[in-house]
Design an enzyme around this catalytic site. Structure first.
Site, PDB file in Angstrom:
ATOM      1  N   SER A  72     103.726 -35.643 -50.402  1.00 10.68           N
ATOM      2  CA  SER A  72     104.109 -37.005 -50.459  1.00 10.68           C
ATOM      3  C   SER A  72     103.695 -37.783 -49.292  1.00 10.68           C
ATOM      4  O   SER A  72     103.537 -39.160 -49.406  1.00 10.68           O
ATOM      5  CB  SER A  72     105.741 -36.770 -49.872  1.00 10.68           C
ATOM      6  OG  SER A  72     106.509 -36.074 -50.826  1.00 10.68           O
ATOM      7  N   HIS A  85     111.824 -28.976 -56.100  1.00 14.76           N
ATOM      8  CA  HIS A  85     111.439 -27.976 -55.242  1.00 14.76           C
ATOM      9  C   HIS A  85     112.163 -26.640 -55.414  1.00 14.76           C
ATOM     10  O   HIS A  85     111.595 -25.702 -55.618  1.00 14.76           O
ATOM     11  CB  HIS A  85     111.223 -28.270 -53.859  1.00 14.76           C
ATOM     12  CG  HIS A  85     110.195 -29.213 -53.461  1.00 14.76           C
ATOM     13  ND1 HIS A  85     108.823 -28.800 -53.328  1.00 14.76           N
ATOM     14  CD2 HIS A  85     109.992 -30.241 -52.971  1.00 14.76           C
ATOM     15  CE1 HIS A  85     107.931 -29.610 -52.978  1.00 14.76           C
ATOM     16  NE2 HIS A  85     108.633 -30.780 -52.730  1.00 14.76           N
TER      17      HIS A  85
HETATM   18 ZN    ZN Z   1     106.901 -36.605 -52.720  1.00 13.59          ZN
HETATM   19 ZN    ZN Z   2     107.817 -32.536 -52.490  1.00 15.32          ZN
END
Ligand code: ZN
Ligand code: ZN
Ligand code: NAG
Ligand code: NAG
Ligand code: NAG
Length: 601
Positions: free
Chosen positions: A149, A352
């Site tokens: 990210s 995740h």
């Molecule tokens: Zn991300």
């Molecule tokens: Zn992530």
């Protein structure tokens, strides 16, 4: 144009071509080539060729026409004169940039189908997002084909590729100016709204610079004005309070004793942290900038859990509406509008965790926030553009899963997700609390607890096997209960995941209109999204970079070792046999004690 598709692909014509379609389907299944002889090409074949050609010509004509019409509208549309005749935007305008962290194309299908089932909607019912698709984004970073990210958001904020972990610094670790900083210097009001920690990678990239995303204590300080450019963010709403509190307080996760809430207040921020204080903003009419609202110690709970504690945490939609109202009131008498980044941060976390039930609620919450922005733009007299995209996909999500050696059925089952009332993360914490309490009985009592309180009440599952129940009881930090729970529900729903990390698939780009965001129509590199943001605001990000690079008081944290790859792709190191489960990147936010130090999202 969708209605013309049957012409292009005649599935059930009367001359037996449906049999050919069957042959083709077989070929797809078995990998064998079909054996369609030339000799069978009779009149029907040429009729099909004719039809096909006609349809093709018609389609191309429609596309060309619609492009002409769209581009015509860009210059002409009087009420929304965002782009001037020379391709430069003109006049007062607002830019709303939304990031759906970790949302890939499959997340949309999964959420759409789940919602159709839960709300009894017709098969062609879509999400609001679906009706605003304009393009797709290629997401690789400078150091990997699979971005994190930080590199993903640096592409948006600076318009440059950098390495995984980089918070608006370039591969050589020099800082790059961000669109938010440039906007602030040019008189725009600015905002950041998230559901994770405000110090997490995506928001961090807009208002801070760090060699590594884990330097969240440093990021927090820069975000509230301990920064060579001073205070650049006027409105902050989200979680992550713990990085703002001194290590002498119980809620703190800082390594030092700096009190950034106090620092922010001294710098003029109005600090709020409770639901009541949020409600007192009255949807923004009572808000005063600069505003720092931190409503959770770490992350705000997943929407699937938050809706049960709505009196504690505001939703993404509520924060979005309040932020837009606040910023538009604050710029009412100005010649310059505002720039805001709004993130559906935890779609990524559901990915995740490989938790499909949590994810559908996250995506739907994001869709509602997106709709709220559209409503704002429609009502507001100041023209504006909404652009929404993801930094990457998370989980390698698949709307199908082969469970057995036998050839799989073609299905996945949203009804399984519909029965879940909590996330695996929440149930993990609940089970841990039980496990660590005095109530905990012997193995038989634990099994009953798991079946009743966790699986039945939490996930709506009542057919768990003894093996599943025991694997939950025996779960540990390396393969936590949340993973076991997510797998139990994913298998029943026949939802597949290929990783607990990110994947490299292209992600979608959405916009309030294809005309206003025409440079983003089609397939683009993620940095082009960043460049669009700066172009739309007509700000000079490079000038900010020069300022930052010549500043002597920007500390981006300890440098990384020479051996860290930043400007070329990572290579093969025999990982398939070397690395052990969870050894490096343990998910630390799972028990709600997120310190933000270990999880690499
Ligand atoms: Zn991300
Ligand atoms: Zn992530
Ligand atoms: C708190 O921070 C100070 C420095 O600011 C440090 O000396 C001290 O060791 C820290 N205390 C704890 C418990 O981490
Ligand atoms: C937009 O306008 C409608 C109709 O006046 C109103 O009901 C709605 O609350 C407005 N929404 C926003 C976000 O301003
Ligand atoms: C959902 O829950 C209901 C009520 O407990 C149950 O009858 C149904 O079988 C469940 N559906 C699935 C797909 O598990």
């Amino acid at each position: 144009m969708a209605r013309q598709e049957p012409l292009l692909v005649p599935r059930h014509s009367t001359d037996g071509s449906s049999i050919r379609n069957e042959e083709e389907e077989d070929a797809l299944l078995t990998g064998q080539r079909t054996n369609r002889g030339l000799g069978r090409r009779g009149w029907t074949f040429w009729r099909e060729v004719g039809l096909f050609t006609w349809a093709l010509v018609a389609t191309v004509a429609v596309i060309i026409l619609s492009v002409f019409i769209q581009h015509g509208a860009v210059g002409k549309h009087d009420s929304k004169p965002a782009w001037g005749p020379n391709g430069k935007p003109t006049g007062k305008r607002n830019l709303i940039f939304m990031v759906s962290d970790g949302m890939g194309p499959t997340s949309l299908e999964m959420t759409r189908s789940w919602r159709q089932l839960v709300e009894g909607l017709p098969v062609d019912d879509t999400l609001v997002l679906d009706r605003h698709l304009v393009g797709s984004s290629r997401t690789r970073s400078s150091s990997s084909l699979v971005t994190d990210s930080a590199a993903g958001a640096t592409a948006f904020s600076c318009g440059f590729k950098s390495y995984n972990g980089a918070i608006s610094v370039l591969p050589d670790h020099s800082p790059c100016g961000t669109v938010l900083e440039a906007a602030a210097l040019n008189g725009y009001k600015t905002g950041l709204v998230v559901t994770t920690r405000i110090t997490d990678a995506t928001p961090a990239c807009f208002a801070s610079h760090a060699n590594l995303r884990q330097y969240e204590d440093l990021i927090a300080a820069q975000e509230v004005g301990d920064h060579p450019l001073g205070k650049t963010v006027d409105l902050i709403l989200g979680g992550g309070r713990c990085h703002f509190l001194p290590n002498t307080t119980e809620e703190s996760c800082r390594a030092d004793d700096r009190d950034l809430v106090e620092f922010a207040k001294e710098g003029g921020y109005n600090y709020i942290h409770t639901r009541d204080e949020f409600d007192a903003l009255n949807g923004g009419t009572e808000a005063k900038l600069p505003l720092l609202g931190l409503f959770a110690k770490g992350d705000i709970p997943f929407e699937i859990d938050r809706r049960h504690v709505n009196d504690v945490y505001p939703s993404l939609e509520e924060m979005t509406r309040t932020a837009l109202k606040t910023l538009s009131e604050a710029t009412k008498d100005s010649d310059t509008g505002f720039f805001i980044m709004i993130e559906g941060s935890r779609i990524d976390h559901a990915g995740h965790g490989n938790d499909p039930a949590a994810q559908v609620h996250e995506v739907l919450a994001y869709d509602k926030a997106f709709a709220a922005v559209l409503e704002f733009l429609e009502n507001d007299s100041t023209p504006g553009v909404l652009v929404s995209t993801s930094d990457h996909e998370t989980g390698g999500l698949a709307a199908a899963r082969q469970l057995h050696k036998s050839y799989p059925e073609y299905l996945w089952l949203p009804s399984v997700l519909a029965n879940a009332s909590h996330s695996s993360e929440y149930l993990h914490a609940k089970f841990n609390a039980y496990r660590n309490s005095n109530e905990k009985g012997n193995r038989a009592a634990q099994r009953t607890y798991v079946r009743e309180e966790i699986l039945h009440k939490g996930l709506g599952i009542s057919d768990a096997t003894d093996e599943e129940v025991d694997s939950l009881i025996e779960s540990d930090a390396q393969w936590p209960a949340s993973y076991v729970l997510a797998d139990i529900i994913s298998r029943r729903a026949q939802i597949g995941w290929s990783t607990h990390g990110h994947s490299g698939v292209d992600v979608n780009i959405y916009a309030s209109s294809g005309a206003d965001a025409f440079p983003l129509v089609g397939n683009h590199e993620n940095i082009e999204v960043g460049r669009f943001l700066a172009d739309y605001l007509d700000v000079d990000v490079d000038a900010v970079t020069k300022k930052l690079q010549s500043s002597s008081n920007l500390w981006t944290g300890n440098p990384l070792g020479e051996d860290v790859r930043t400007d070329s792709l990572d290579t093969y190191h025999g990982d398939f046999k070397k690395r052990s489960i969870g050894a490096e990147n343990e998910i630390t936010h799972i028990d709600g004690r997120s310190c933000g130090c270990g999880a690499i999202h």
